[in-house]
Design an enzyme around this catalytic site. Sequence first.
Site, mmCIF file in Angstrom:
data_model
loop_
_atom_site.group_PDB
_atom_site.id
_atom_site.type_symbol
_atom_site.label_atom_id
_atom_site.label_comp_id
_atom_site.label_asym_id
_atom_site.label_seq_id
_atom_site.Cartn_x
_atom_site.Cartn_y
_atom_site.Cartn_z
ATOM 1 N N LYS A 86 0.841 -1.188 0.000
ATOM 2 C CA LYS A 86 0.000 0.000 0.000
ATOM 3 C C LYS A 86 0.884 1.248 0.000
ATOM 4 O O LYS A 86 1.952 1.264 0.634
ATOM 5 C CB LYS A 86 -0.902 -0.019 1.232
ATOM 6 C CG LYS A 86 -1.952 1.073 1.290
ATOM 7 C CD LYS A 86 -2.801 0.893 2.549
ATOM 8 C CE LYS A 86 -3.863 1.946 2.692
ATOM 9 N NZ LYS A 86 -4.665 1.759 3.931
ATOM 10 N N SER A 130 -9.345 1.204 2.913
ATOM 11 C CA SER A 130 -8.593 2.077 2.032
ATOM 12 C C SER A 130 -7.504 1.374 1.225
ATOM 13 O O SER A 130 -6.901 1.965 0.342
ATOM 14 C CB SER A 130 -7.948 3.199 2.854
ATOM 15 O OG SER A 130 -7.102 2.671 3.868
ATOM 16 N N SER A 165 -9.685 -1.353 6.717
ATOM 17 C CA SER A 165 -9.012 -1.114 5.444
ATOM 18 C C SER A 165 -8.239 -2.267 4.829
ATOM 19 O O SER A 165 -7.757 -2.153 3.710
ATOM 20 C CB SER A 165 -8.080 0.096 5.578
ATOM 21 O OG SER A 165 -8.819 1.257 5.830
#
Length: 466
Positions: free
Chosen positions: A74, A149, A173
């Site tokens: 990420k 996310s 997330s």
Amino acid sequence: MVTLSSITETLKCLRERKYSCFELIETIIARCEAARSLNAFLETDWAHLRWTASKIDQHGGAGVGLAGVPLCFKANIATGRFAATAGTPGLQNHKPKTPAGVARQLLAAGALPGASGNMHELSFGITSNNFATGAVRNPWNPSLIPGGSSGGVAAAVAGRLMLGGVGTDTGASVRLPAALCGVVGFRPTVGRYPTDGIVPVSPTRDTPGVIAQNVPDVILLDGIICGRPPVNQTVRLKGLRIGLPTAYFYNDLEPDVALAAETIIRVLARKDVTFVEADIPDLAHHNEGVSFPTAIYEFPLSLEHYIQNFVEGVSFSEVVRAIRSPDVASILNAQLSDNLISKSEYCLARRFFRPRLQAAYHSYFKAHQLDAILFPTAPLTAKPIGHDLSVIHNGSMTDTFKIFVRNVDPSSNAGLPGLSLPVSLSSNGLPIGMEIDGSASSDERLLAIGLAIEEAIDFRHRPTLS
């Protein structure tokens, strides 16, 4: 011909010389280039990946440890290779030389930094509809959100653009995008994984997490991140005691999600799992007292501290002014200008509500002698991109963020481990996930239980990329 599969199977093939590391990487690069419309990545370095793969092959190290396995990190995680932008323009030049602790462990084991995963801007959202970097698209249906996310990581793993990945999970997330994309997502007990080198949201709640094709891959990566060999815990489903807190977690589900949950419970009951239908006292009240007060109060403070200490050439105010996503900007500016959450509210959340939430979970597990809790990861399946503030759920307009995080939020606030497993497809072909949560620090046992459940469910569906 390289057939892309799980990390564990790929390592076996590399060790057995069924294909070279370079051949594997070429296959992955071709797949990534063909699926660029998913917008799963912010940055790649194919030249470096090819060069590294060739070196691994020359030294005969492919398949040893994680050697040869490309992972997606990420974009808020420092890798030493890609910029740690957290998906926001103000951090576009932030490229730490030292990888984050979680990345360092995996790279030291031979994993390759395959890509930087696109994400919801600054991690503060669950759609991955980033106004700065573009929306991540769900590989099952590109018009839908992948969740967030860590949406780019989940989309990449689901589409087999990368073999696995690392995201971060503040309140949903890792597990939510895993559920919406039909892969496995693991949030460990808070404190199990190092958090250095990661652009933060809420230090009380933040933790890195793993997204993978299956539970064996999660167990492998978890052991490497923790710096110890995976614990070989074999769990039999027969005799397991699993809690079903129906009043909170099973309320107002989409019909397809409700049907999937009922089906999985029946499947496991036939395997002699004992289900205990009992609710966690005052769960909603305690969770509400912790959730938003903690995240909203800590968000600007932790971000400012990170920028002041680890980012060169840009100030906190400049980063805030450059935020593009309206949902993120509105929350951050409301806290900065209007003191949306006061210090007294925050202290009440930390000192009163969170300890009571943790105690409620502890008492629940102990009183009912539970091995885990089972519930739908999300009450609904993936929805169209663009519904960032409100979405139609069961015929009514509801808050997008609140409905998607409803089930995964309480254990996040309590700091407990959670594992989302893909279990079924909806009537329109979208993945549905079920989550098992364990008591604090029961991570190895939770993963072993997840492995046993995964084998019983035998979910084999994969998206077809156009």
